[in-house]
Every structure is written in structure tokens, then in C-alpha cells.
Design a protein around this motif. Structure first.
Motif, PDB file in Angstrom:
ATOM      1  N   VAL A 575      -7.430   0.863   4.805  1.00 55.24           N
ATOM      2  CA  VAL A 575      -6.736   1.562   6.010  1.00 55.24           C
ATOM      3  C   VAL A 575      -7.662   2.084   5.394  1.00 55.24           C
ATOM      4  O   VAL A 575      -8.102   2.819   4.643  1.00 55.24           O
ATOM      5  CB  VAL A 575      -5.429   1.283   5.846  1.00 55.24           C
ATOM      6  N   GLN A 590      -0.427   2.346  12.011  1.00 58.65           N
ATOM      7  CA  GLN A 590       0.425   1.409  11.910  1.00 58.65           C
ATOM      8  C   GLN A 590      -1.249   0.344  12.470  1.00 58.65           C
ATOM      9  O   GLN A 590      -0.994  -1.356  11.851  1.00 58.65           O
ATOM     10  CB  GLN A 590       1.929   0.758  12.744  1.00 58.65           C
ATOM     11  N   ALA A 593      -3.440  -0.374   9.698  1.00 61.83           N
ATOM     12  CA  ALA A 593      -2.697  -1.407   8.385  1.00 61.83           C
ATOM     13  C   ALA A 593      -2.458  -2.733   9.001  1.00 61.83           C
ATOM     14  O   ALA A 593      -2.703  -3.682   7.769  1.00 61.83           O
ATOM     15  CB  ALA A 593      -1.363  -0.770   8.141  1.00 61.83           C
ATOM     16  N   TYR A 601      -6.363  -6.607   1.445  1.00 54.49           N
ATOM     17  CA  TYR A 601      -5.219  -5.669   2.213  1.00 54.49           C
ATOM     18  C   TYR A 601      -5.843  -4.362   1.223  1.00 54.49           C
ATOM     19  O   TYR A 601      -5.753  -4.416  -0.381  1.00 54.49           O
ATOM     20  CB  TYR A 601      -3.884  -5.627   1.997  1.00 54.49           C
ATOM     21  N   TYR A 603      -6.509   0.522   0.640  1.00 55.00           N
ATOM     22  CA  TYR A 603      -6.803   1.714   1.164  1.00 55.00           C
ATOM     23  C   TYR A 603      -8.127   2.204   0.836  1.00 55.00           C
ATOM     24  O   TYR A 603      -8.460   2.637  -0.316  1.00 55.00           O
ATOM     25  CB  TYR A 603      -5.277   2.794   1.310  1.00 55.00           C
ATOM     26  N   VAL A 618       2.689   4.982   4.166  1.00 52.41           N
ATOM     27  CA  VAL A 618       1.786   4.005   3.625  1.00 52.41           C
ATOM     28  C   VAL A 618       3.118   3.419   2.764  1.00 52.41           C
ATOM     29  O   VAL A 618       2.646   1.769   2.628  1.00 52.41           O
ATOM     30  CB  VAL A 618       1.251   4.924   3.020  1.00 52.41           C
ATOM     31  N   HIS A 621       4.406   0.107   4.561  1.00 51.76           N
ATOM     32  CA  HIS A 621       3.540  -0.987   4.688  1.00 51.76           C
ATOM     33  C   HIS A 621       3.232  -1.258   3.899  1.00 51.76           C
ATOM     34  O   HIS A 621       3.128  -3.076   3.458  1.00 51.76           O
ATOM     35  CB  HIS A 621       1.964  -0.527   5.226  1.00 51.76           C
ATOM     36  N   TYR A 625       3.529  -6.004   3.123  1.00 52.90           N
ATOM     37  CA  TYR A 625       2.585  -6.694   2.695  1.00 52.90           C
ATOM     38  C   TYR A 625       2.985  -7.552   1.040  1.00 52.90           C
ATOM     39  O   TYR A 625       2.511  -8.917   1.348  1.00 52.90           O
ATOM     40  CB  TYR A 625       1.354  -5.392   2.364  1.00 52.90           C
TER      41      TYR A 625
END
Ligand code: DGJ
Length: 749
Positions: A575, A590, A593, A601, A603, A618, A621, A625
Motif C-alpha cells: 500500500v 481500501q 489495501a 502484503y 506498506y 490500517v 486491514h 489480513y
């Protein structure tokens, strides 16, 4: 199972998914006969037809048999410059200037398991999981021997092929082409599919009717490249994601390559793939050997998803190795797009504190920590910490992550050198460079000469030193320019045509030594994003940074394209901030993400500058996840809709857990439309008779609501049979916003 019938000369390689058949004809020649759905037995209902074709010559021994020409027969590993005018699988030059050789069958062996290919990435399997057929061919004049290896796996629709060349004569031979595989299809009613792209725009799908003549999907960049993936597929016209036949090819090779098709005069199709022959000249001294990279051949009768399933299975269970092979990957924060080169210990400490608060698990320090590097002009090659920038060294940053329960990761670019570096001043000859000509730059950097043992040793020692001195849990291995001027100062002129190939072999030597010495480290390969996203790199490093483009919408096509060959667990996906740094697009958090959740995954933005609401989003999410990542990373993945479909506006991906009990569905709609068609996402590969409860649903922000303010479509808590979810699908609530994303979690009852 590999069967050989001595009477007919038929080799039949078979598993539950496919049969691959070729035939030894006249005790000499290997002719391709069939590849497709598994056959009980190959009895030859469509025999080879002897036809006298004008201008198709005969081998010397068959002068009077005008119906026998290798130019019109389907072949397994065709030679060059002799009787067959189509594209060859290999070519040589002998000392007298001749390019003709003739390979005849000599012997074969069938063994359980798979012999090792020295120095190369390769598929592996336990003895009971596959069988290997090795066929030795020898040149009629006893100059050259070639061993073709075929491995049939029991658990997936994959056959691997490679070729081993050996000089069995008394003079040196120059190999000018050495493909990993070749075969001839009896028709050309195919669409040709390739994955093309560029930096920050990797792996878009092109599907066009296969045309007459020669087409080549290739790289000439010394690396597998952003521009073209080492992948080719031939799909029947009616084949779509879920049905129809498709043949896929992928190379375990990180260097330049060519995957060629030739539709010739009689409408047949030859496919040949392997190392790029342009510029390739490998001098084979007497008794020397050359092993080609391995190729994976996938057959699917269940559409493009079926082909991808075969590749994913092979990558996950027969290519990726080590501790992380079957382990879920940590959620990371990388400081690149957060700080670029402008970081210090304090900033990294704040990042670590925030990462912990958000529930992240790994903090990665990217480019700029070594030498005196504060921009991309200097210091590549100087693999020691920049103490001016980081007073406490790497230990202080590692400590700041570790004390918060985060893992710590570090970026390296070990294959490169800057002119402004201590290493360059000590060893100006350690670079690839055309003699007498000025060097060529890419991102101000030069490429180290990995054909030299001392250069490889320097890289292994300096990277290992850091990994052993500091507490490092993850490494990002970058490669930010392609090769030019492929000349090595230490190599005799007759060997200069080997440099690009030896570079990649040198890289593999380095990677094997470093990854073996650091079995607990998670390695992610990178080349300015996904410029070396290939099955070869995945043998050493279980994940790859998919693209420097972190825009969620671009990622829908980049990740969908990548998934044709590679499973989600191999794709780094982060992200990032909006407006996006590559394309300036503003997308909801969203959507960013959910697009990133498809892969490993993470950031990649300054999380310390997010406001309270963003931080809470966050956290939500990340928590979500963590609940579903096992399904997404270790389960099966299916493309439902992609930007390559006729309707380019949507993407839908489905993940089914290993035991089939959990299903995660992601849906994206790129642009909102007036008078939009209402849609449902039709799922696939569910158990038609089982009931599935929708246990979690995250709908797009900006969604239409009913009179009471509820989203128009709200299915949480409802239970449906698998057949309805597959035939009718999950209804998608009408969307009144651009860049919308939905997520559903379903549990089998
Ligand atoms: C290219 C990579 O793809 C980026 O993620 C980043 O690591 C930069 N290199 C650093 O130079």
C-alpha cells in the motif's frame, strides 16, 4: 509414468493431467507425436504420412525415398543447416567453419526422481514424485553428444525439459544456439499469448492469433526483463480462464531468452525456447559440457486458470525452497517511498514505533544506508554502513525494530558498482565494459563482472559479513540496470560470447552461497520492481518485488498478468501514499489495501504521517489480513475477471484455502459508470453440493445505499450452495465511485 515401446519406438510420458508422446523413428530420429489430455495408450490412430514435398530435402541415407524429409516431420530437437529449414533447437560452428551436425538416437534411461542440474535453478522432487527420461543423441561424426532430459511430475500438469551438450570429438565446437526445448504441433489454430511490459508496467497480457512465419518473445537485455517475460502460451481459440486447452512455457532462467514460434508452409507450428541465441557463442573444448536452463511445459484442458494452477503448483512445491516455502510471509513496512534517501536513525525509530502500533511485522531499510550514498550517484559496491548518516550503525536500527517485536530487513544491490566508490578505485577492471570504448551508464551505475571468481567472492563475503554481524531477518536484492557492453577483461577473446550467460551462472553461484549460508533470512528479489521476475530467481529467493508501480489500479493488471505463471505468495505488493508516486492517481485506502492483499502484503509510505482515521483503517486491514492470509498465500488462486478481458473495467480474484474451507474474494471496479450494468461475481472451483456462509464483507466506500442508509447488497450471515455461487455469483452492490474495491470471506459449512 514413462513408457517406452521398443517395437514402435514410442515414448509415452503420462500423468493424470497430460500425455506427451514422441517416437524414435528409423532407430535415429526423435519425432514429436502428441501432447494433450492423458491417453490410455498411444496406438497411433493418426500415423505419420509419407508425402513427397518438393524442395524438402532428404538425409543422405534416404536419397531414394522422396517421401522422407526432416523438413516436414514433427521433431523433438531439430538441428540447423542440414535438412530442416525451420527454426532450429541448436546450432554449432566447427573449426573448419561447418555448421552442420546430425544427431542420432544412441540410448536412453528412465529413472525415478530427477537428476541435479549443476549450477542452475531447477525443479526438484522426491523420488516418488516424478520420473525422468534422459535420451542421449550423438552426432553421426562423433563430434557432439546431446542428452535431452524430460521429467514428468505426478502431482501437476508440468513436464520439464533441458538439454546437456558434450563435446565428444577432438576439436573445439562453438555452440551458437542451445535451446532448452523444442516441439512441433501439427496445426496452428492457436492464439499466441505473451506477457509484455516495461519498467513500472510489467506483465500485461497480449493475446493475438498465431501468425505465419517466426515470432519471438525475447529479451536481449542480459536479464529476463520488465519488457518481456520468459513465458509463452498457445491457447485454442475458445479457451478462456475456465475452459479450453492451452499450452504454456516458462523458463527457469534469469538471463536473456527467446521463446519462438514458427508457423510454416504446411500449417504446422514449431515452438523453441531457451537462452537468447543472438550474441550467444559458447566454446566447448574437448570433453567439455554445457547444460541449458530448464523449461517448464504446462498443459491445461481447464483454461488459463488451469495452466496457472500447474505453474503455481510447480513454483510452490518444486522450485521455491527453504524455511519460507510453506510459511506465511510477514507484513512489512518499507521506507523507500516513505523517505527515499532522506532517513536517519530517528526517522527509522519513529517508523518502527508506528509499525508496531499498526500491527506490522517487518521493517525494511531500503537504499541509501551504505558507503556515502545519499542519492543514486555513488557508493554501489561499498557494502559497509554509512556511519555519518547512521551513527549507531545498522545495529541501532535493527535493535529499534527488534525491541518492538518487528523483524528487520535490509536492501542490497550487490551486482552493481558506482564509479564514485571505494571499490571502483580499487578494482576498475571489475566491470563489464567493451574494450577501447567508453562505458555506458544506467542509473549512473555499472555492472560488476560476475564471470570473475574474485568478484563473486567479494560479493559473497561482504553481504555475508553484514548478514552475520547484524541481526537481519530479510533481504531485498535489487538489480537496477540491464547489461550492455558484455565484455569481460579477464576472458580470452574466443570466450567473450559466453559473458552474458556466464554472468547469470555467476549470479546463481552467489545466490546459492548466500542463501545457503543464511537459511533463516527471507529473501526478496527485485530489479527496479519486477524486471527479473522469473522462475530462476524464485529457486533462490521465494518472493519478488512485483513492480515499482505501487498504484492500486496499475497493480490490478500487473498482478493479474504475473499470476499467469506465478502464485500470489511470490508477489511483493504494498500500500502506498496518494497521490501515487508513479501515476499521480488518488485511490481509496481500501482499494490500495485489497489490491496489495493479493500478494505478500506490506506498506510503503510514511505511516508516521497518517492521521488517526487512516491509522485505524490500517489497523483494521492488517488485522483482517492476518486472519485470511493463510488462505491467500498458501491456498489456490483463480482469476475471475481481469483488466485483459473485454470489459476492462473490473478485476476479481478468488482464493481457496488448502482444505477448501475458506474462500476469499476480491472485486475491483475501476471507473464508475452512469447507466452501469449490475453485476455478480461468479465464483469457481467450489464444492457445488456444499453450503458456504458469507462471514465477512467489506464493500466499497461511496456505495449506493437504500432508503435506510444500508448498502443495497448486504449478504453477511447468508448461506448459499456452491452451485449457486458459481452459476449465479455474488451480487455486487451498485457503485457510485471510481476505484472501488470489495472483499468477501466465505466459510464452508
Ligand atoms: C528499485 C526498487 O524496485 C525500489 O523498490 C527501490 O528499492 C529502489 N530500487 C532503490 O534504489
Amino acid at each position: 509414468m514413462i513408457l517406452f515401446d521398443e517395437k514402435t519406438g514410442i515414448f509415452h510420458l503420462r500423468n493424470a493431467y497430460q500425455s506427451y508422446v514422441f517416437q524414435l523413428v528409423r532407430g535415429r530420429y526423435l519425432l514429436h507425436r502428441y501432447w494433450g489430455r492423458p491417453l490410455r495408450e498411444f496406438r497411433d490412430s493418426y500415423p505419420l504420412q509419407p508425402v513427397d514435398r518438393a524442395f524438402s530435402p532428404q538425409p543422405n541415407a534416404y536419397e531414394n525415398e522422396r517421401t522422407f524429409s526432416l523438413d516436414v516431420l514433427p521433431r523433438e530437437y531439430p538441428d540447423a543447416g542440414h535438412v530442416d529449414y525451420r527454426i532450429p533447437a541448436y546450432a554449432v560452428e566447427l573449426e573448419n567453419g561447418t555448421t552442420a551436425t546430425e544427431l542420432f538416437y544412441k540410448s536412453h534411461t528412465v529413472t525415478k526422481g530427477k537428476p541435479e542440474l549443476t549450477g542452475l535453478p531447477q525443479t526438484y522432487a522426491a523420488e516418488g514424485e516424478c520420473e525422468t527420461l534422459c535420451i542421449r543423441l550423438e552426432d553421426a561424426k562423433k563430434r557432439l553428444a546431446v542428452t535431452l532430459c524430460y521429467t514428468m511430475f505426478a502431482d501437476c500438469s508440468i513436464l520439464t525439459r533441458s538439454a546437456l551438450f558434450e563435446n565428444i570429438g577432438t576439436e573445439a565446437i562453438i555452440l551458437t544456439n542451445a535451446a532448452s526445448f523444442a516441439l512441433d504441433f501439427s496445426d496452428h489454430a492457436f492464439d499466441r499469448m505473451i506477457l509484455f511490459g516495461g519498467h513500472a508496467a510489467e506483465r500485461s497480457l497480449e493475446r493475438v492469433p498465431l501468425t505465419r512465419g517466426v515470432c519471438s518473445a525475447e529479451s536481449r537485455r542480459g536479464a529476463s526483463s520488465h519488457q518481456m517475460s520468459p513465458f509463452l502460451a498457445l491457447a485454442r481459440k475458445n479457451t478462456d480462464e475456465h475452459k479450453g486447452e492451452v499450452y504454456g512455457f516458462s523458463l527457469l532462467w534469469s538471463g536473456e531468452f527467446a521463446l519462438k514460434t514458427e508457423v510454416e508452409q504446411f500449417g504446422t507450428t514449431r515452438v523453441v525456447g531457451g537462452i537468447q541465441p543472438i550474441g550467444f557463442r559458447w566454446r566447448l573444448g574437448v570433453k567439455e559440457k554445457f547444460q541449458t536452463p530448464e523449461a517448464m511445459l504446462a498443459f491445461s484442458a481447464e483454461g488459463l486458470n488451469g495452466m496457472s494452477q500447474a505453474f503455481h503448483e510447480a513454483v510452490r512445491h518444486h522450485i521455491v525452497r527453504g524455511k519460507y516455502r510453506d510459511a506465511v510471509r510477514p507484513i512489512l513496512v518499507n521506507n523507500w517511498e516513505a523517505t527515499y534517501f532522506d532517513f536517519d536513525e530517528e526517522k527509522m525509530d519513529r517508523l518502527a514505533a508506528c509499525a508496531r502500533d499498526l500491527g506490522l511485522e517487518l521493517m525494511v531499510l531500503d537504499d541509501g544506508w551504505f558507503g556515502k550514498r545519499n542519492d543514486d550517484n555513488s557508493s554501489l559496491g561499498d557494502i559497509f554502513v554509512n556511519r555519518e548518516k547512521l551513527k549507531g550503525g545498522l545495529s541501532a536500527i535493527a535493535e529499534s525494530a527488534h525491541k518492538r517485536g518487528l523483524k528487520f530487513g535490509l536492501w542490497f544491490e550487490p551486482e552493481m558498482i558506482s564509479i564514485d566508490s571505494k571499490l571502483y578505485h580499487a578494482h576498475p577492471d571489475w566491470i563489464l565494459r567493451a574494450p577501447d570504448y567508453p562505458v555506458s551508464f544506467g542509473r549512473h551505475q555499472l555492472v560488476l563482472d560476475l564471470t570473475r571468481a574474485e568478484v563473486r567472492d567479494y560479493i559473497v563475503t561482504s553481504v555475508n559479513h553484514i548478514l552475520h554481524e547484524e541481526a537481519i531477518d530479510y533481504v531485498k536484492w535489487d538489480f537496477n540496470r540491464h547489461i550492455t557492453d558484455a565484455f569481460s577483461a579477464q576472458m580470452p577473446s574466443v570466450h567473450q560470447g559466453e559473458v552474458k550467460t556466464r554472468y547469470v551462472l555467476g549470479l546463481y553461484d552467489i545466490l546459492e552461497r548466500i542463501t545457503r549460508a543464511n537459511p533463516d533470512v527471507l529473501f526478496e528479489s527485485c530489479s527496479g520492481g519486477g524486471g527479473r521476475f522469473d522462475a530462476g530467481m524464485l529457486y533462490y529467493m521465494p518472493q519478488t518485488w512485483t513492480s515499482d508501480d505501487t498504484d492500486a489500479i496499475q497493480r490490478l493488471s500487473i498482478q493479474s498478468g504475473t499470476s499467469f505463471v506465478f502464485p500470489p505468495i511470490t508477489m511483493g505488493a504494498h500500500v502506498s501514499v496518494v497521490p501515487n508516486h508513479q501515476v499521480g492517481r488518488v485511490t481509496p485506502m481500501q482499494t490500495r489495501a485489497f489490491a496489495a492483499m493479493m500478494g505478500c502484503y506490506g506498506y510503503e509510505l510514511d505511516i508516521t504521517r497518517m492521521d488517526y482515521r487512516e491509522r485505524e483503517t490500517v489497523k483494521r486491514h492488517v488485522a483482517l489480513y492476518k486472519k485470511i492470509r493463510e488462505t491467500m498465500q498458501l491456498g489456490r488462486f483463480y482469476r475471475i475477471l481481469t483488466p485483459f478481458d473485454e470489459v476492462k473495467n473490473e478485476t476479481a480474484w478468488e482464493f481457496v484455502s488448502k482444505d477448501g474451507r475458506e474462500v476469499v474474494v476480491l472485486y475491483f471496479k475501476i471507473l464508475a459508470q452512469p447507466a452501469a450494468q449490475l453485476r455478480a461475481v461468479k465464483l469457481t472451483k467450489l464444492d457445488a453440493d456444499a453450503r458456504y456462509e458469507i462471514t465477512h464483507e467489506e464493500l466499497a466506500q461511496g456505495l449506493s445505499v437504500d432508503g435506510a442508509g444500508n448498502p443495497q447488497m448486504h449478504l453477511v450471515g447468508r448461506t448459499f450452495y456452491g452451485d449457486e455461487l458459481m452459476e449465479r455469483g455474488i451480487g455486487v452492490a451498485k457503485i457510485d465511485t471510481d476505484f472501488a474495491a470489495y472483499l468477501w470471506v466465505l466459510k464452508k459449512k
